[in-house]
Design a protein around this motif. Sequence first.
Motif, PDB file in Angstrom:
ATOM      1  N   GLY A 597       0.813  -1.266  -0.087  1.00  0.00           N
ATOM      2  CA  GLY A 597      -0.155   0.045   0.127  1.00  0.00           C
ATOM      3  C   GLY A 597       0.817   1.302   0.071  1.00  0.00           C
ATOM      4  O   GLY A 597       0.527   2.295  -0.735  1.00  0.00           O
ATOM      5  N   GLY A 598       2.121   1.355   0.788  1.00  0.00           N
ATOM      6  CA  GLY A 598       2.598   2.499   0.873  1.00  0.00           C
ATOM      7  C   GLY A 598       3.520   3.004  -0.137  1.00  0.00           C
ATOM      8  O   GLY A 598       3.495   2.242  -1.139  1.00  0.00           O
ATOM      9  N   LYS A 599       4.091   3.949  -0.355  1.00  0.00           N
ATOM     10  CA  LYS A 599       4.738   4.670  -1.347  1.00  0.00           C
ATOM     11  C   LYS A 599       5.807   3.897  -1.805  1.00  0.00           C
ATOM     12  O   LYS A 599       5.955   3.763  -2.959  1.00  0.00           O
ATOM     13  N   MET A 600       6.790   3.327  -0.883  1.00  0.00           N
ATOM     14  CA  MET A 600       7.622   2.553  -1.591  1.00  0.00           C
ATOM     15  C   MET A 600       7.867   1.297  -0.868  1.00  0.00           C
ATOM     16  O   MET A 600       8.795   0.437  -1.075  1.00  0.00           O
ATOM     17  N   ALA A 601       6.810   0.832  -0.524  1.00  0.00           N
ATOM     18  CA  ALA A 601       6.470  -0.326   0.277  1.00  0.00           C
ATOM     19  C   ALA A 601       7.118  -1.576  -0.762  1.00  0.00           C
ATOM     20  O   ALA A 601       7.646  -2.680  -0.256  1.00  0.00           O
ATOM     21  N   HIS A 602       6.648  -1.470  -1.977  1.00  0.00           N
ATOM     22  CA  HIS A 602       6.952  -2.440  -2.872  1.00  0.00           C
ATOM     23  C   HIS A 602       8.809  -2.568  -3.019  1.00  0.00           C
ATOM     24  O   HIS A 602       9.035  -3.745  -2.928  1.00  0.00           O
ATOM     25  N   ASP A 603       9.319  -1.499  -3.411  1.00  0.00           N
ATOM     26  CA  ASP A 603      10.875  -1.441  -3.325  1.00  0.00           C
ATOM     27  C   ASP A 603      11.259  -1.966  -2.044  1.00  0.00           C
ATOM     28  O   ASP A 603      12.326  -2.561  -1.928  1.00  0.00           O
ATOM     29  N   THR A 604      10.942  -1.754  -1.094  1.00  0.00           N
ATOM     30  CA  THR A 604      11.350  -2.042   0.441  1.00  0.00           C
ATOM     31  C   THR A 604      11.253  -3.741   0.350  1.00  0.00           C
ATOM     32  O   THR A 604      12.433  -4.401   0.767  1.00  0.00           O
ATOM     33  N   ILE A 605      10.328  -4.483   0.059  1.00  0.00           N
ATOM     34  CA  ILE A 605      10.165  -5.725   0.255  1.00  0.00           C
ATOM     35  C   ILE A 605      11.179  -6.483  -0.851  1.00  0.00           C
ATOM     36  O   ILE A 605      11.780  -7.121  -0.451  1.00  0.00           O
ATOM     37  N   MET A 606      11.010  -5.720  -2.028  1.00  0.00           N
ATOM     38  CA  MET A 606      11.975  -6.364  -3.039  1.00  0.00           C
ATOM     39  C   MET A 606      13.454  -6.054  -2.723  1.00  0.00           C
ATOM     40  O   MET A 606      14.246  -7.137  -2.832  1.00  0.00           O
ATOM     41  N   ASP A 607      13.879  -5.000  -2.128  1.00  0.00           N
ATOM     42  CA  ASP A 607      15.094  -4.966  -1.638  1.00  0.00           C
ATOM     43  C   ASP A 607      15.617  -5.809  -0.503  1.00  0.00           C
ATOM     44  O   ASP A 607      16.589  -6.172  -0.628  1.00  0.00           O
ATOM     45  N   ASP A 608      14.729  -5.866   0.418  1.00  0.00           N
ATOM     46  CA  ASP A 608      14.934  -6.823   1.520  1.00  0.00           C
ATOM     47  C   ASP A 608      15.073  -8.255   0.800  1.00  0.00           C
ATOM     48  O   ASP A 608      16.154  -9.120   1.341  1.00  0.00           O
ATOM     49  N   PHE A 609      14.234  -8.572  -0.072  1.00  0.00           N
ATOM     50  CA  PHE A 609      14.550 -10.129  -0.459  1.00  0.00           C
ATOM     51  C   PHE A 609      15.935 -10.029  -1.383  1.00  0.00           C
ATOM     52  O   PHE A 609      16.356 -10.993  -1.147  1.00  0.00           O
ATOM     53  N   ALA A 610      16.119  -9.055  -2.124  1.00  0.00           N
ATOM     54  CA  ALA A 610      17.424  -8.978  -2.900  1.00  0.00           C
ATOM     55  C   ALA A 610      18.466  -9.387  -1.836  1.00  0.00           C
ATOM     56  O   ALA A 610      19.429  -9.799  -2.272  1.00  0.00           O
ATOM     57  N   ARG A 611      18.467  -8.645  -0.616  1.00  0.00           N
ATOM     58  CA  ARG A 611      19.336  -8.757   0.129  1.00  0.00           C
ATOM     59  C   ARG A 611      19.538 -10.076   1.082  1.00  0.00           C
ATOM     60  O   ARG A 611      20.223  -9.974   2.109  1.00  0.00           O
ATOM     61  N   GLY A 612      18.561 -10.891   0.847  1.00  0.00           N
ATOM     62  CA  GLY A 612      18.620 -12.101   1.380  1.00  0.00           C
ATOM     63  C   GLY A 612      17.916 -12.146   2.729  1.00  0.00           C
ATOM     64  O   GLY A 612      18.243 -12.939   3.628  1.00  0.00           O
ATOM     65  N   LYS A 613      17.086 -11.350   3.017  1.00  0.00           N
ATOM     66  CA  LYS A 613      16.530 -11.381   4.377  1.00  0.00           C
ATOM     67  C   LYS A 613      15.210 -12.263   4.338  1.00  0.00           C
ATOM     68  O   LYS A 613      14.878 -12.436   5.313  1.00  0.00           O
ATOM     69  N   TYR A 614      14.804 -12.683   3.285  1.00  0.00           N
ATOM     70  CA  TYR A 614      13.752 -13.729   2.971  1.00  0.00           C
ATOM     71  C   TYR A 614      14.298 -14.970   2.153  1.00  0.00           C
ATOM     72  O   TYR A 614      15.185 -14.750   1.232  1.00  0.00           O
ATOM     73  N   ASP A 615      13.600 -16.213   2.458  1.00  0.00           N
ATOM     74  CA  ASP A 615      13.886 -17.331   1.593  1.00  0.00           C
ATOM     75  C   ASP A 615      12.825 -17.376   0.479  1.00  0.00           C
ATOM     76  O   ASP A 615      13.275 -17.876  -0.812  1.00  0.00           O
ATOM     77  N   ILE A 616      11.865 -17.113   0.752  1.00  0.00           N
ATOM     78  CA  ILE A 616      10.529 -17.323  -0.188  1.00  0.00           C
ATOM     79  C   ILE A 616       9.806 -16.070  -0.646  1.00  0.00           C
ATOM     80  O   ILE A 616       9.187 -15.458   0.493  1.00  0.00           O
ATOM     81  N   LEU A 617       9.857 -15.526  -1.799  1.00  0.00           N
ATOM     82  CA  LEU A 617       8.991 -14.382  -2.011  1.00  0.00           C
ATOM     83  C   LEU A 617       7.504 -14.957  -2.819  1.00  0.00           C
ATOM     84  O   LEU A 617       7.543 -15.663  -3.830  1.00  0.00           O
ATOM     85  N   LEU A 618       6.387 -14.741  -2.215  1.00  0.00           N
ATOM     86  CA  LEU A 618       5.324 -14.980  -2.345  1.00  0.00           C
ATOM     87  C   LEU A 618       4.583 -13.757  -2.954  1.00  0.00           C
ATOM     88  O   LEU A 618       4.301 -12.943  -2.224  1.00  0.00           O
ATOM     89  N   GLY A 619       3.795 -13.936  -4.121  1.00  0.00           N
ATOM     90  CA  GLY A 619       2.945 -12.793  -4.561  1.00  0.00           C
ATOM     91  C   GLY A 619       2.292 -12.956  -5.714  1.00  0.00           C
ATOM     92  O   GLY A 619       2.328 -13.977  -6.387  1.00  0.00           O
ATOM     93  N   THR A 620       1.499 -11.703  -6.233  1.00  0.00           N
ATOM     94  CA  THR A 620       0.675 -11.986  -7.479  1.00  0.00           C
ATOM     95  C   THR A 620       1.484 -11.639  -8.524  1.00  0.00           C
ATOM     96  O   THR A 620       2.966 -11.349  -8.217  1.00  0.00           O
ATOM     97  N   GLN A 621       0.998 -10.992  -9.682  1.00  0.00           N
ATOM     98  CA  GLN A 621       1.886 -10.909 -10.965  1.00  0.00           C
ATOM     99  C   GLN A 621       3.080 -10.011 -10.752  1.00  0.00           C
ATOM    100  O   GLN A 621       4.002 -10.211 -11.533  1.00  0.00           O
ATOM    101  N   MET A 622       2.844  -8.928  -9.591  1.00  0.00           N
ATOM    102  CA  MET A 622       4.050  -8.241  -9.878  1.00  0.00           C
ATOM    103  C   MET A 622       5.420  -8.850  -9.313  1.00  0.00           C
ATOM    104  O   MET A 622       6.468  -8.080  -9.759  1.00  0.00           O
ATOM    105  N   VAL A 623       5.223  -9.945  -8.580  1.00  0.00           N
ATOM    106  CA  VAL A 623       6.634 -10.845  -8.379  1.00  0.00           C
ATOM    107  C   VAL A 623       7.293 -11.148  -9.651  1.00  0.00           C
ATOM    108  O   VAL A 623       8.465 -11.613  -9.849  1.00  0.00           O
ATOM    109  N   ALA A 624       6.596 -11.209 -11.088  1.00  0.00           N
ATOM    110  CA  ALA A 624       7.084 -11.856 -12.164  1.00  0.00           C
ATOM    111  C   ALA A 624       7.932 -10.786 -12.832  1.00  0.00           C
ATOM    112  O   ALA A 624       8.568 -11.230 -13.966  1.00  0.00           O
ATOM    113  N   LYS A 625       7.882  -9.595 -12.637  1.00  0.00           N
ATOM    114  CA  LYS A 625       8.197  -8.704 -13.356  1.00  0.00           C
ATOM    115  C   LYS A 625       9.526  -7.802 -13.030  1.00  0.00           C
ATOM    116  O   LYS A 625       9.847  -7.475 -11.970  1.00  0.00           O
ATOM    117  N   GLY A 626      10.373  -7.641 -14.055  1.00  0.00           N
ATOM    118  CA  GLY A 626      11.567  -6.858 -13.960  1.00  0.00           C
ATOM    119  C   GLY A 626      12.643  -6.710 -12.828  1.00  0.00           C
ATOM    120  O   GLY A 626      13.469  -6.064 -12.959  1.00  0.00           O
TER     121      GLY A 626
END
Length: 807
Positions: A597-626
């Motif tokens: 929902g938030g302004k940069m929430a998407h980037d934050t989740i993606m950045d955290d995932f890229a930095r290895g803070k999570y093992d599995i990213l689950l999501g709708t179509q937006m996880v498939a892109k770019g």
Amino acid sequence: MSLIAQIIVNIPARSINKMFSYQIPEPLGNVGVGWRVLVPFGNRRLEGFIVEIIDAESSGLKSIIDILDEGPWFDQHMLTMARWISEHYLCSLAEAMRLFIPGKSGVKSKVLYRTAQWDDPNQAEAYLGKVSPSARLLYESILQQGAVSRTQLEKQFGPQTAKLVQQCLRHQLIRLDYATSQVMRPKLKTVIELAVPAETVEARLQASARYPAQCRLLTALLTKSQLGPDEVRNLGIGHDTVKRLVASGLVTTRQIQIRRDSYAGRRHCPADIVLTTEQKKVLADIIPYINKKQGQSFLLHGITGSGKTQVYIEAVAAVRQAQRQAIVLVPEIALTGQIISRFKARFGDDVVVMHSKLSVGERFDSWQRLRRQQAGIVIGARSAIFSPVVRLGIIIIDEEHEFTYKQEESPRYHTHQIALARAALEDAVVIFGSATPAVETYYHALRQEHKLLTLTARVDNALLPEVTVVDMREELRLGRRSVLSLPLQELLTQTVARREQAVILLNRRGYATFILCRECGHVIRCSHCAASLVYHHAGNLLRCHYCQVTQNVPNVCPKCGSHYIRYFGTGTQKVEEEMAKLFPAARIVRMDQDTTGGKMAHDTIMDDFARGKYDILLGTQMVAKGHDVKNVTAVGILSADAVLNLPDFRSAERTFSLLTQAAGRAGRGNKPGRVVVQAYNPEHYAVLAGLRQDYGLFYQEEIKNRQELNYPPFCRLVKIIVQDKNERKTRQTAERAAADLRGLLGGSHPGEVIGPFTAPVAKINDLYRVIILVKTTNLRAVRDSIRKLDWLNAKEILIDIDPLTTM
DNA sequence: AGCACGCCGACT
DNA sequence: GTCGGCGTGCTC
């Protein structure tokens, strides 16, 4: 005879699709075509756009009140484009012109209520005798406050405000007044500068050490010629010190414009890039057109990871070299952080980013910079195609197959068409880029309407991932009821054990959770739409995905009172719960509309995932892109073919592109990727071709189907939606419209009218919906026919030229 | 889009 | 008899 301005008022209603004439008052003699002005309109004041100046009889015309900018807002190209849009998409010129201004209605003329003034002081009493006591209260409230806005009055008097105001107005107790605010203004800040030569200051500093604050400020100004308010405050210097120095004539203050830019100061990641042979070859095809200033459109078909972005960057560099400007369009700005940072890294402040979440002020500033050529590159979502660049050199549409390039509200334009029209006007180059081009785009490329360029090799030479299909019908037959099939569970176990990462994509469309009573079969539906409500774990709410209304989850069935109600279907939240059970040790993060929902929430989740803070990213179509996350070696796609069952001619295309994009997420970098695809129709060509990442195979099958069923690109579509709160009237209007169309198109005009048929979602927001579809090979003729029909401007009728879906 | 004007049902 | 519903028409 005198000069008269022909003006389009900024009201987005097709029913006033005409010009109004206004006198140009003496002091505004310099206005001309393209200026935005404030005009009286009825008893309101509105923003208007001057589209023509004529010489004619002016008596009886009202006058323009004021100008809204320092110069014309629309240039000749913009005006031509706006006219083209209103003709092509059958919208009003006002609707088309609004696309070119930031924040749609730039001027807000606010109504204020004041008490009337009389010569005779007893007059008020006389009038007051005639109104109700509550209206009297309203009058007195206004008398006390001087001028009151409608909202303030509504706060005090509630829903009856309108009546009371009317009463008072009728009895001449109050009158309307207008406070016009201009929302878009440059943001200014006051800076302090020396008013005298440095030597004078130095002399002064030596002469007196009596005023330490003044000396501190002067010393600071000797090293830095200009100080902003923040810097002054940081020096511990107050306003009075500044004032005294100004009074003494040593310094002056000045207002300068500052830039509102929420991306300023973000760090970028520059990288030295060596172009591949393929990239060089493709660029060698594009760049001559840029240098010759010759309009040409290209389709850049490059598989995922083949380095399309680098081609864009080099092409834009060539455009900038030629002193021209670039528009770079991306499907959704939130999902595109990497393109932005790569452009920023290469071009720095020459790039402005435009998206819907910018404040009106930020948007205004960015537009000013483009117009003044202080910036040369704009990156943004579809609306950025309307950016006021002055010397257009190139338009790039990345991921051109994405549906977000079509605007789903009036004017229902498609960015491709706007881009081609605009580029043609200014001899600019257009690049459509995609790994899975839209069938129509590819077809046009094969017919030489666009030059076809291909990138076939991955930049990092990574191997294509190894793909496994799981037939979910088989899983069920084996008694496995989990949303995660056994092969996918195994893949995840291995991946997590190897400390690598996985992405799970849930194609939620049609698979969201709804609530069903097991006793009577009742499904909880939206009371305003013909759709079932969807359960959202966040807030424990039911939400309608069409009108966004929410309600609480009932404890018992609202129909039969049974306690046996349960959730059906597979939302991301439910998958998350199941995964947490299956892999208690894994760190799982969910990304969907609820969590971003938030302004940069998407980037934050993606950045955290890229930095290895999570093992599995689950999501709708937006996880498939770019996004490139190097450690992702596993991708799972649940219900890959869910959209195949939708009754729409583009559902195969959608399935194929989703599969291809998602599978492309696995195994970038040097680790091989593995993909598990769960499907119910694994033998469908869209699924098969998606698994093999074989665009040619998909296109071959798909184009055959399109031709057989006569769908685009073999015809053009016009969709006419009739909507009305009265179900019978909706039907009747639609029947009449369809009959009219059949009458017009029957003879020499080629065109097939289908319908009217009830829309798949038969009611949205209390409006019943009926659809008529026209298939034609002569869109111009159909459009001209429709334009003659008297119901064209009815507000119950929506017209969609080249609709994305027939639903 | 607003907002006024205008014509038919339930209230002082 | 009036208030108030919302259908229709106009805005230079």
